[in-house]
Design a protein around this motif. Structure first.
Motif, mmCIF file in Angstrom:
data_model
loop_
_atom_site.group_PDB
_atom_site.id
_atom_site.type_symbol
_atom_site.label_atom_id
_atom_site.label_comp_id
_atom_site.label_asym_id
_atom_site.label_seq_id
_atom_site.Cartn_x
_atom_site.Cartn_y
_atom_site.Cartn_z
ATOM 1 N N ASP A 29 14.681 39.454 57.365
ATOM 2 C CA ASP A 29 15.404 39.455 56.095
ATOM 3 C C ASP A 29 15.004 38.264 55.231
ATOM 4 O O ASP A 29 14.814 38.405 54.021
ATOM 5 C CB ASP A 29 16.918 39.443 56.345
ATOM 6 C CG ASP A 29 17.367 40.670 57.114
ATOM 7 O OD1 ASP A 29 17.101 41.792 56.660
ATOM 8 O OD2 ASP A 29 17.976 40.493 58.180
ATOM 9 N N PHE A 44 19.947 42.957 55.422
ATOM 10 C CA PHE A 44 20.754 42.966 56.631
ATOM 11 C C PHE A 44 19.984 43.788 57.659
ATOM 12 O O PHE A 44 19.545 44.886 57.347
ATOM 13 C CB PHE A 44 22.100 43.635 56.311
ATOM 14 C CG PHE A 44 23.006 43.825 57.490
ATOM 15 C CD1 PHE A 44 23.862 42.820 57.886
ATOM 16 C CD2 PHE A 44 23.019 45.024 58.181
ATOM 17 C CE1 PHE A 44 24.724 43.005 58.960
ATOM 18 C CE2 PHE A 44 23.864 45.216 59.260
ATOM 19 C CZ PHE A 44 24.726 44.202 59.647
ATOM 20 N N THR A 45 19.774 43.256 58.845
ATOM 21 C CA THR A 45 19.088 44.012 59.890
ATOM 22 C C THR A 45 20.140 44.688 60.753
ATOM 23 O O THR A 45 20.839 44.027 61.529
ATOM 24 C CB THR A 45 18.180 43.094 60.733
ATOM 25 O OG1 THR A 45 17.219 42.495 59.859
ATOM 26 C CG2 THR A 45 17.456 43.883 61.813
ATOM 27 N N TYR A 46 20.281 45.995 60.573
ATOM 28 C CA TYR A 46 21.341 46.744 61.249
ATOM 29 C C TYR A 46 21.225 46.648 62.766
ATOM 30 O O TYR A 46 22.226 46.503 63.459
ATOM 31 C CB TYR A 46 21.340 48.208 60.793
ATOM 32 C CG TYR A 46 21.831 48.345 59.378
ATOM 33 C CD1 TYR A 46 23.191 48.438 59.098
ATOM 34 C CD2 TYR A 46 20.947 48.345 58.314
ATOM 35 C CE1 TYR A 46 23.656 48.538 57.801
ATOM 36 C CE2 TYR A 46 21.396 48.439 57.010
ATOM 37 C CZ TYR A 46 22.756 48.543 56.757
ATOM 38 O OH TYR A 46 23.205 48.624 55.473
ATOM 39 N N GLU A 47 20.003 46.714 63.296
ATOM 40 C CA GLU A 47 19.816 46.678 64.749
ATOM 41 C C GLU A 47 20.301 45.362 65.348
ATOM 42 O O GLU A 47 20.752 45.320 66.490
ATOM 43 C CB GLU A 47 18.339 46.900 65.118
ATOM 44 C CG GLU A 47 17.824 48.284 64.804
ATOM 45 C CD GLU A 47 17.414 48.444 63.336
ATOM 46 O OE1 GLU A 47 17.329 47.435 62.589
ATOM 47 O OE2 GLU A 47 17.215 49.586 62.914
ATOM 48 N N GLU A 72 13.609 39.549 65.042
ATOM 49 C CA GLU A 72 14.710 40.494 64.907
ATOM 50 C C GLU A 72 16.031 39.943 65.457
ATOM 51 O O GLU A 72 17.017 40.641 65.505
ATOM 52 C CB GLU A 72 14.344 41.808 65.585
ATOM 53 C CG GLU A 72 13.150 42.479 64.902
ATOM 54 C CD GLU A 72 12.771 43.791 65.517
ATOM 55 O OE1 GLU A 72 13.472 44.258 66.426
ATOM 56 O OE2 GLU A 72 11.756 44.350 65.092
ATOM 57 N N LYS A 108 19.457 38.017 65.398
ATOM 58 C CA LYS A 108 20.474 37.667 64.412
ATOM 59 C C LYS A 108 20.578 36.146 64.303
ATOM 60 O O LYS A 108 20.680 35.447 65.304
ATOM 61 C CB LYS A 108 21.822 38.259 64.825
ATOM 62 C CG LYS A 108 22.947 37.924 63.884
ATOM 63 C CD LYS A 108 24.250 38.542 64.375
ATOM 64 C CE LYS A 108 25.416 38.073 63.541
ATOM 65 N NZ LYS A 108 26.677 38.626 64.035
ATOM 66 N N GLY A 133 22.614 43.389 63.770
ATOM 67 C CA GLY A 133 23.984 43.147 63.354
ATOM 68 C C GLY A 133 24.152 41.960 62.430
ATOM 69 O O GLY A 133 25.230 41.367 62.359
ATOM 70 N N LYS A 178 25.402 39.118 55.444
ATOM 71 C CA LYS A 178 24.305 39.665 54.643
ATOM 72 C C LYS A 178 23.671 38.554 53.821
ATOM 73 O O LYS A 178 24.289 37.538 53.530
ATOM 74 C CB LYS A 178 24.804 40.772 53.710
ATOM 75 C CG LYS A 178 25.276 41.987 54.462
ATOM 76 C CD LYS A 178 25.628 43.118 53.531
ATOM 77 C CE LYS A 178 26.066 44.318 54.374
ATOM 78 N NZ LYS A 178 26.393 45.472 53.583
ATOM 79 N N HIS A 197 10.705 47.160 55.654
ATOM 80 C CA HIS A 197 12.025 46.539 55.834
ATOM 81 C C HIS A 197 12.771 46.713 54.519
ATOM 82 O O HIS A 197 12.380 46.146 53.503
ATOM 83 C CB HIS A 197 11.888 45.069 56.209
ATOM 84 C CG HIS A 197 13.165 44.453 56.684
ATOM 85 N ND1 HIS A 197 13.824 44.883 57.819
ATOM 86 C CD2 HIS A 197 13.922 43.453 56.183
ATOM 87 C CE1 HIS A 197 14.923 44.154 57.991
ATOM 88 N NE2 HIS A 197 15.005 43.287 57.003
ATOM 89 N N ASP A 245 19.484 47.027 50.641
ATOM 90 C CA ASP A 245 20.370 47.800 49.786
ATOM 91 C C ASP A 245 20.138 47.268 48.379
ATOM 92 O O ASP A 245 20.110 46.048 48.164
ATOM 93 C CB ASP A 245 21.835 47.596 50.175
ATOM 94 C CG ASP A 245 22.159 48.163 51.544
ATOM 95 O OD1 ASP A 245 21.520 49.163 51.932
ATOM 96 O OD2 ASP A 245 23.043 47.609 52.216
#
Length: 103
Positions: free
Chosen positions: A90, A79-82, A12, A14, A84, A34, A63, A66
């Motif tokens: 991904d 894109f993993t929002y948590e 997880e 970034k 960023g 992204k 997972h 969009d």
């Protein structure tokens, strides 16, 4: 899996732009934090059918991307929002989406 600095692995975490450029699956691009790919199709029905397969796979994996459907194409963004940005989760999901194209 939780992050352990001794292992230097956290799915997880970034990734840097360089990591994404180096590790991205065939046909995918990294831009604006992204990971994305545009899949071309012959018509709207084929585009929608593919988007439904992507959605079903995302549910199984837990997972979700969009998904943007156009008449002759489907754009998939991960894109993993948590985190960023783009993470190993991904990249793995993008490889799995590529697998949907295999006969």
């Amino acid at each position: 899996m939780t992050y352990d600095p001794r292992m230097a692995y956290d799915p997880e975490r970034k990734l840097s732009d360089g990591d994404v450029a180096e590790l991205k699956p065939e046909g995918w691009w990294g831009d604006g934090g992204k990971l994305f790919r545009v899949f071309p199709f012959g018509n709207f029905a084929e585009s929608v059918a593919f988007a439904v397969r992507v959605a079903a796979q995302a549910e199984e994996r837990g997972h979700h991307p969009d998904i943007h459907i156009k008449y002759h194409s489907v754009k998939v963004n991960f894109f993993t929002y948590e985190a960023g940005g783009v993470t190993e989760l991904d990249l793995a999901a993008a490889r799995a989406v590529n697998g949907l194209l295999e006969p």
